[in-house]
Design a protein around this motif. Sequence first.
Motif, PDB file in Angstrom:
ATOM      1  N   MET A  83       0.825  -1.210   0.000  1.00 34.05           N
ATOM      2  CA  MET A  83       0.000   0.000   0.000  1.00 34.05           C
ATOM      3  C   MET A  83       0.859   1.261   0.000  1.00 34.05           C
ATOM      4  O   MET A  83       0.600   2.189  -0.777  1.00 34.05           O
ATOM      5  CB  MET A  83      -0.929   0.000   1.217  1.00 34.05           C
ATOM      6  N   THR A  84       1.878   1.303   0.826  1.00 32.79           N
ATOM      7  CA  THR A  84       2.710   2.506   0.950  1.00 32.79           C
ATOM      8  C   THR A  84       3.313   2.901  -0.396  1.00 32.79           C
ATOM      9  O   THR A  84       3.209   4.052  -0.817  1.00 32.79           O
ATOM     10  CB  THR A  84       3.822   2.275   1.995  1.00 32.79           C
ATOM     11  N   GLY A  85       3.922   1.949  -1.082  1.00 27.98           N
ATOM     12  CA  GLY A  85       4.552   2.243  -2.369  1.00 27.98           C
ATOM     13  C   GLY A  85       3.552   2.655  -3.429  1.00 27.98           C
ATOM     14  O   GLY A  85       3.795   3.587  -4.206  1.00 27.98           O
ATOM     15  N   VAL A  86       2.417   1.976  -3.464  1.00 27.69           N
ATOM     16  CA  VAL A  86       1.391   2.292  -4.463  1.00 27.69           C
ATOM     17  C   VAL A  86       0.840   3.689  -4.216  1.00 27.69           C
ATOM     18  O   VAL A  86       0.669   4.469  -5.153  1.00 27.69           O
ATOM     19  CB  VAL A  86       0.261   1.240  -4.461  1.00 27.69           C
ATOM     20  N   LEU A  87       0.587   4.022  -2.957  1.00 31.03           N
ATOM     21  CA  LEU A  87       0.075   5.361  -2.640  1.00 31.03           C
ATOM     22  C   LEU A  87       1.096   6.436  -3.006  1.00 31.03           C
ATOM     23  O   LEU A  87       0.724   7.493  -3.518  1.00 31.03           O
ATOM     24  CB  LEU A  87      -0.306   5.453  -1.161  1.00 31.03           C
ATOM     25  N   GLU A  88       2.374   6.157  -2.772  1.00 28.56           N
ATOM     26  CA  GLU A  88       3.411   7.131  -3.144  1.00 28.56           C
ATOM     27  C   GLU A  88       3.416   7.362  -4.653  1.00 28.56           C
ATOM     28  O   GLU A  88       3.524   8.507  -5.108  1.00 28.56           O
ATOM     29  CB  GLU A  88       4.785   6.642  -2.679  1.00 28.56           C
ATOM     30  N   ARG A  89       3.273   6.285  -5.425  1.00 26.73           N
ATOM     31  CA  ARG A  89       3.258   6.436  -6.892  1.00 26.73           C
ATOM     32  C   ARG A  89       1.994   7.157  -7.368  1.00 26.73           C
ATOM     33  O   ARG A  89       2.055   7.989  -8.271  1.00 26.73           O
ATOM     34  CB  ARG A  89       3.414   5.067  -7.561  1.00 26.73           C
ATOM     35  N   LEU A  90       0.861   6.861  -6.753  1.00 26.52           N
ATOM     36  CA  LEU A  90      -0.385   7.550  -7.129  1.00 26.52           C
ATOM     37  C   LEU A  90      -0.320   9.027  -6.758  1.00 26.52           C
ATOM     38  O   LEU A  90      -0.805   9.882  -7.502  1.00 26.52           O
ATOM     39  CB  LEU A  90      -1.597   6.875  -6.469  1.00 26.52           C
ATOM     40  N   GLU A  91       0.301   9.324  -5.632  1.00 28.49           N
ATOM     41  CA  GLU A  91       0.451  10.725  -5.224  1.00 28.49           C
ATOM     42  C   GLU A  91       1.405  11.450  -6.182  1.00 28.49           C
ATOM     43  O   GLU A  91       1.142  12.590  -6.580  1.00 28.49           O
ATOM     44  CB  GLU A  91       0.971  10.799  -3.785  1.00 28.49           C
ATOM     45  N   ALA A  92       2.482  10.779  -6.589  1.00 27.59           N
ATOM     46  CA  ALA A  92       3.430  11.382  -7.531  1.00 27.59           C
ATOM     47  C   ALA A  92       2.767  11.663  -8.880  1.00 27.59           C
ATOM     48  O   ALA A  92       3.118  12.639  -9.553  1.00 27.59           O
ATOM     49  CB  ALA A  92       4.645  10.466  -7.715  1.00 27.59           C
ATOM     50  N   SER A 103      -7.650  12.999  -5.951  1.00 24.75           N
ATOM     51  CA  SER A 103      -7.514  14.402  -6.339  1.00 24.75           C
ATOM     52  C   SER A 103      -8.511  14.658  -7.481  1.00 24.75           C
ATOM     53  O   SER A 103      -9.183  13.735  -7.940  1.00 24.75           O
ATOM     54  CB  SER A 103      -6.084  14.665  -6.830  1.00 24.75           C
ATOM     55  N   LYS A 104      -8.566  15.881  -7.957  1.00 27.03           N
ATOM     56  CA  LYS A 104      -9.436  16.165  -9.106  1.00 27.03           C
ATOM     57  C   LYS A 104      -9.026  15.318 -10.304  1.00 27.03           C
ATOM     58  O   LYS A 104      -9.858  14.770 -11.016  1.00 27.03           O
ATOM     59  CB  LYS A 104      -9.415  17.652  -9.454  1.00 27.03           C
ATOM     60  N   GLY A 105      -7.714  15.195 -10.509  1.00 31.24           N
ATOM     61  CA  GLY A 105      -7.218  14.364 -11.611  1.00 31.24           C
ATOM     62  C   GLY A 105      -7.539  12.893 -11.396  1.00 31.24           C
ATOM     63  O   GLY A 105      -7.869  12.178 -12.344  1.00 31.24           O
ATOM     64  N   GLY A 106      -7.446  12.440 -10.142  1.00 30.40           N
ATOM     65  CA  GLY A 106      -7.781  11.052  -9.824  1.00 30.40           C
ATOM     66  C   GLY A 106      -9.257  10.774 -10.021  1.00 30.40           C
ATOM     67  O   GLY A 106      -9.642   9.710 -10.515  1.00 30.40           O
ATOM     68  N   ASP A 107     -10.090  11.747  -9.645  1.00 32.04           N
ATOM     69  CA  ASP A 107     -11.535  11.590  -9.839  1.00 32.04           C
ATOM     70  C   ASP A 107     -11.875  11.543 -11.326  1.00 32.04           C
ATOM     71  O   ASP A 107     -12.704  10.747 -11.760  1.00 32.04           O
ATOM     72  CB  ASP A 107     -12.290  12.731  -9.148  1.00 32.04           C
ATOM     73  N   LYS A 108     -11.211  12.378 -12.101  1.00 31.35           N
ATOM     74  CA  LYS A 108     -11.424  12.376 -13.557  1.00 31.35           C
ATOM     75  C   LYS A 108     -11.025  11.018 -14.141  1.00 31.35           C
ATOM     76  O   LYS A 108     -11.738  10.451 -14.977  1.00 31.35           O
ATOM     77  CB  LYS A 108     -10.613  13.509 -14.199  1.00 31.35           C
ATOM     78  N   LEU A 109      -9.884  10.487 -13.685  1.00 29.55           N
ATOM     79  CA  LEU A 109      -9.438   9.174 -14.139  1.00 29.55           C
ATOM     80  C   LEU A 109     -10.445   8.094 -13.739  1.00 29.55           C
ATOM     81  O   LEU A 109     -10.813   7.244 -14.542  1.00 29.55           O
ATOM     82  CB  LEU A 109      -8.058   8.846 -13.567  1.00 29.55           C
TER      83      LEU A 109
END
Length: 138
Positions: free
Chosen positions: A63-72, A93-99
Amino acid sequence: MNHLLLVKGLVQAYQAFEAHSGAHIKKMGLTTTQFDIVATLGNQPPMTCKELGEKTLVSKGTMTGVLERLEAKGLIEKLMNVEDGRSYKISLSKGGDKLFRKVFPEHVEYLGKAFGKLSKKELEQAVIVLQSIKSIFN
């Protein structure tokens, strides 16, 4: 020993599903774990890492690594947890919601085409059998 045939069938069905689903998710530019997290956070209030882990069954180490990559990638945001200052909550984020609004319905439709090869009765029977199998282990 008949149960071993069932175990083999379950594993083979899961592997076939994972390969089919994963190939589509990869075409959308995500890993299956990233998709799982984005899909889980979609249309949901922010949640803690622990809550996210319980809903996705992603291990804490992964989870930690995946969240870091999604945040990046700018797809998630970490928000201060007003209920517990020692932790934070995660949201798209707005971009994540759009995705999410693009990939989730697209993937549901993709899977629907595959499962559409089964009749309504076959789908219902499969759900009942899988629920029965799950109840054995709960």
